[in-house]
Design a protein around this motif. Sequence first.
Motif, PDB file in Angstrom:
ATOM      1  N   PHE A 155     -19.509  -0.586  -2.174  1.00 23.33           N
ATOM      2  CA  PHE A 155     -19.059  -0.838  -0.801  1.00 23.33           C
ATOM      3  C   PHE A 155     -17.687  -1.502  -0.800  1.00 23.33           C
ATOM      4  CE2 PHE A 155     -18.830  -3.627   2.934  1.00 23.33           C
ATOM      5  CZ  PHE A 155     -18.954  -2.689   3.945  1.00 23.33           C
ATOM      6  N   GLY A 156     -17.502  -2.506  -1.649  1.00 21.66           N
ATOM      7  CA  GLY A 156     -16.199  -3.166  -1.739  1.00 21.66           C
ATOM      8  C   GLY A 156     -15.115  -2.217  -2.211  1.00 21.66           C
ATOM      9  N   THR A 157     -15.462  -1.355  -3.184  1.00 21.53           N
ATOM     10  CA  THR A 157     -14.492  -0.371  -3.672  1.00 21.53           C
ATOM     11  C   THR A 157     -14.102   0.602  -2.573  1.00 21.53           C
ATOM     12  OG1 THR A 157     -15.440  -0.529  -5.896  1.00 21.53           O
ATOM     13  CG2 THR A 157     -14.085   1.401  -5.411  1.00 21.53           C
ATOM     14  N   TYR A 158     -15.081   1.022  -1.785  1.00 24.04           N
ATOM     15  CA  TYR A 158     -14.797   1.939  -0.674  1.00 24.04           C
ATOM     16  C   TYR A 158     -13.830   1.310   0.328  1.00 24.04           C
ATOM     17  CZ  TYR A 158     -15.476   3.810   4.007  1.00 24.04           C
ATOM     18  OH  TYR A 158     -15.261   4.274   5.278  1.00 24.04           O
ATOM     19  N   VAL A 159     -14.059   0.048   0.681  1.00 23.69           N
ATOM     20  CA  VAL A 159     -13.183  -0.621   1.649  1.00 23.69           C
ATOM     21  C   VAL A 159     -11.754  -0.743   1.099  1.00 23.69           C
ATOM     22  CG1 VAL A 159     -12.759  -2.783   2.883  1.00 23.69           C
ATOM     23  CG2 VAL A 159     -15.076  -1.872   2.754  1.00 23.69           C
ATOM     24  N   VAL A 160     -11.634  -1.098  -0.187  1.00 21.87           N
ATOM     25  CA  VAL A 160     -10.307  -1.240  -0.800  1.00 21.87           C
ATOM     26  C   VAL A 160      -9.578   0.102  -0.851  1.00 21.87           C
ATOM     27  CG1 VAL A 160      -9.092  -1.788  -2.945  1.00 21.87           C
ATOM     28  CG2 VAL A 160     -10.919  -3.284  -2.132  1.00 21.87           C
ATOM     29  N   LEU A 161     -10.281   1.156  -1.290  1.00 22.94           N
ATOM     30  CA  LEU A 161      -9.647   2.469  -1.380  1.00 22.94           C
ATOM     31  C   LEU A 161      -9.289   3.025  -0.009  1.00 22.94           C
ATOM     32  CD1 LEU A 161     -11.800   4.165  -4.185  1.00 22.94           C
ATOM     33  CD2 LEU A 161      -9.457   3.311  -4.356  1.00 22.94           C
ATOM     34  N   ALA A 162     -10.169   2.814   0.961  1.00 22.78           N
ATOM     35  CA  ALA A 162      -9.863   3.279   2.314  1.00 22.78           C
ATOM     36  C   ALA A 162      -8.673   2.527   2.893  1.00 22.78           C
ATOM     37  CB  ALA A 162     -11.094   3.111   3.214  1.00 22.78           C
ATOM     38  N   GLY A 163      -8.563   1.235   2.592  1.00 22.97           N
ATOM     39  CA  GLY A 163      -7.403   0.466   3.026  1.00 22.97           C
ATOM     40  C   GLY A 163      -6.129   0.950   2.359  1.00 22.97           C
ATOM     41  N   LEU A 164      -6.218   1.288   1.055  1.00 22.24           N
ATOM     42  CA  LEU A 164      -5.067   1.837   0.348  1.00 22.24           C
ATOM     43  C   LEU A 164      -4.634   3.162   0.958  1.00 22.24           C
ATOM     44  CD1 LEU A 164      -3.074   1.827  -2.020  1.00 22.24           C
ATOM     45  CD2 LEU A 164      -4.871   2.861  -3.436  1.00 22.24           C
ATOM     46  N   LEU A 165      -5.601   3.981   1.323  1.00 20.02           N
ATOM     47  CA  LEU A 165      -5.286   5.261   1.950  1.00 20.02           C
ATOM     48  C   LEU A 165      -4.571   5.061   3.283  1.00 20.02           C
ATOM     49  CD1 LEU A 165      -5.529   8.354   1.901  1.00 20.02           C
ATOM     50  CD2 LEU A 165      -7.780   8.109   2.981  1.00 20.02           C
ATOM     51  N   LEU A 166      -5.035   4.080   4.064  1.00 17.00           N
ATOM     52  CA  LEU A 166      -4.352   3.771   5.321  1.00 17.00           C
ATOM     53  C   LEU A 166      -2.913   3.323   5.066  1.00 17.00           C
ATOM     54  CD1 LEU A 166      -7.079   1.848   7.380  1.00 17.00           C
ATOM     55  CD2 LEU A 166      -6.213   4.158   7.781  1.00 17.00           C
ATOM     56  N   GLY A 167      -2.715   2.537   4.007  1.00 19.70           N
ATOM     57  CA  GLY A 167      -1.372   2.090   3.675  1.00 19.70           C
ATOM     58  C   GLY A 167      -0.464   3.245   3.303  1.00 19.70           C
ATOM     59  N   PRO A 174      -4.275  -5.558   9.202  1.00 20.47           N
ATOM     60  CA  PRO A 174      -5.487  -6.356   8.992  1.00 20.47           C
ATOM     61  C   PRO A 174      -6.613  -5.962   9.935  1.00 20.47           C
ATOM     62  CG  PRO A 174      -3.554  -7.767   8.942  1.00 20.47           C
ATOM     63  CD  PRO A 174      -3.086  -6.410   9.377  1.00 20.47           C
ATOM     64  N   GLU A 175      -6.258  -5.634  11.177  1.00 15.25           N
ATOM     65  CA  GLU A 175      -7.291  -5.228  12.134  1.00 15.25           C
ATOM     66  C   GLU A 175      -7.951  -3.923  11.710  1.00 15.25           C
ATOM     67  OE1 GLU A 175      -4.258  -6.118  12.900  1.00 15.25           O
ATOM     68  OE2 GLU A 175      -4.580  -8.041  13.929  1.00 15.25           O
ATOM     69  N   ALA A 176      -7.143  -2.981  11.192  1.00 14.47           N
ATOM     70  CA  ALA A 176      -7.703  -1.699  10.746  1.00 14.47           C
ATOM     71  C   ALA A 176      -8.633  -1.902   9.558  1.00 14.47           C
ATOM     72  CB  ALA A 176      -6.569  -0.740  10.385  1.00 14.47           C
ATOM     73  N   LEU A 177      -8.266  -2.810   8.656  1.00 17.52           N
ATOM     74  CA  LEU A 177      -9.130  -3.089   7.504  1.00 17.52           C
ATOM     75  C   LEU A 177     -10.442  -3.731   7.944  1.00 17.52           C
ATOM     76  CD1 LEU A 177      -9.180  -2.876   4.412  1.00 17.52           C
ATOM     77  CD2 LEU A 177      -8.298  -5.206   4.320  1.00 17.52           C
ATOM     78  N   ASN A 178     -10.360  -4.622   8.931  1.00 16.39           N
ATOM     79  CA  ASN A 178     -11.581  -5.233   9.459  1.00 16.39           C
ATOM     80  C   ASN A 178     -12.497  -4.188  10.079  1.00 16.39           C
ATOM     81  OD1 ASN A 178     -11.119  -7.898   8.726  1.00 16.39           O
ATOM     82  ND2 ASN A 178      -9.945  -8.356  10.559  1.00 16.39           N
ATOM     83  N   TRP A 179     -11.893  -3.240  10.797  1.00 14.22           N
ATOM     84  CA  TRP A 179     -12.702  -2.189  11.403  1.00 14.22           C
ATOM     85  C   TRP A 179     -13.328  -1.286  10.347  1.00 14.22           C
ATOM     86  CZ3 TRP A 179     -15.077  -2.177  15.667  1.00 14.22           C
ATOM     87  CH2 TRP A 179     -14.535  -2.772  16.809  1.00 14.22           C
ATOM     88  N   LEU A 180     -12.606  -1.037   9.267  1.00 15.88           N
ATOM     89  CA  LEU A 180     -13.183  -0.261   8.168  1.00 15.88           C
ATOM     90  C   LEU A 180     -14.406  -0.964   7.613  1.00 15.88           C
ATOM     91  CD1 LEU A 180     -10.190   1.049   5.999  1.00 15.88           C
ATOM     92  CD2 LEU A 180     -12.019   2.409   7.016  1.00 15.88           C
TER      93      LEU A 180
END
Length: 253
Positions: A155-167, A174-180
Amino acid sequence: MKTIKCGTEPRLPGQISRVFSLILARIFGEMYDNLGAQPGVRIPSSNTQPNPFGNTFYGASSGFIRGGLGAYGERILGSSSEYVQSNISRYFSDPQYYFQVNDHYVRNKLKVVLFPFLHRGHWTRITEPVSGRISYKPPIYDINAPDLYIPFMAFGTYVVLAGLLLGLQGKFSPEALNWLFAKGLVGWCLQVILLKATLFTLGSGEAPLLDIVAYAGYTFTGLSLAVLGKIVWKYSYYFLMPVDMLMYGDFLG
């Protein structure tokens, strides 16, 4: 005259992520305090605490649904205190049980989750008699036992990778990462409810909650690979996601 509001209103996703982080810190803190630096060593319980393996660890073999979870149908009879104890273990088990893993278990479990068709062993969990009851061995001794270490890490890996993809797409905030984080957590809860409802329709609805949470959380292993594939080549996501769903269905079925 316009009224200017001082400060900002609290955001729900941020609060959820902070609360969840505190829960994770508490769980891992207790795990390392009790298990020590070597996860492969069984630490004896103190005299004032009951043996965590003394209660029946109800759990499903992978094929989670294929076996019908018949082991969950057993009810423990006895005094009122024993009845309360059995109900606590029936629904929640012992959280530390699900974190007794080592590197060997994690590697093999990931192979079973991601490529279940390659698994050549049995799908039945290993039992052992403890104080006149049948208990299931912890994950470190049984590849078929559910754990919570891999789901939380996935789960943590998914959030980090999805945040990287958004970047990489220029959409990170930060708000987008919180929503993820919040949407992933809600999706996890919905899977738990779906699995619980499926077990109930099969007449085996007494599975411990943490067992169901663990099996639902394995979804994030394949999902993390799909997001990683999308980072490398965006079109690979549309191939990896269907394959992930098929493999996860085979693992549960």
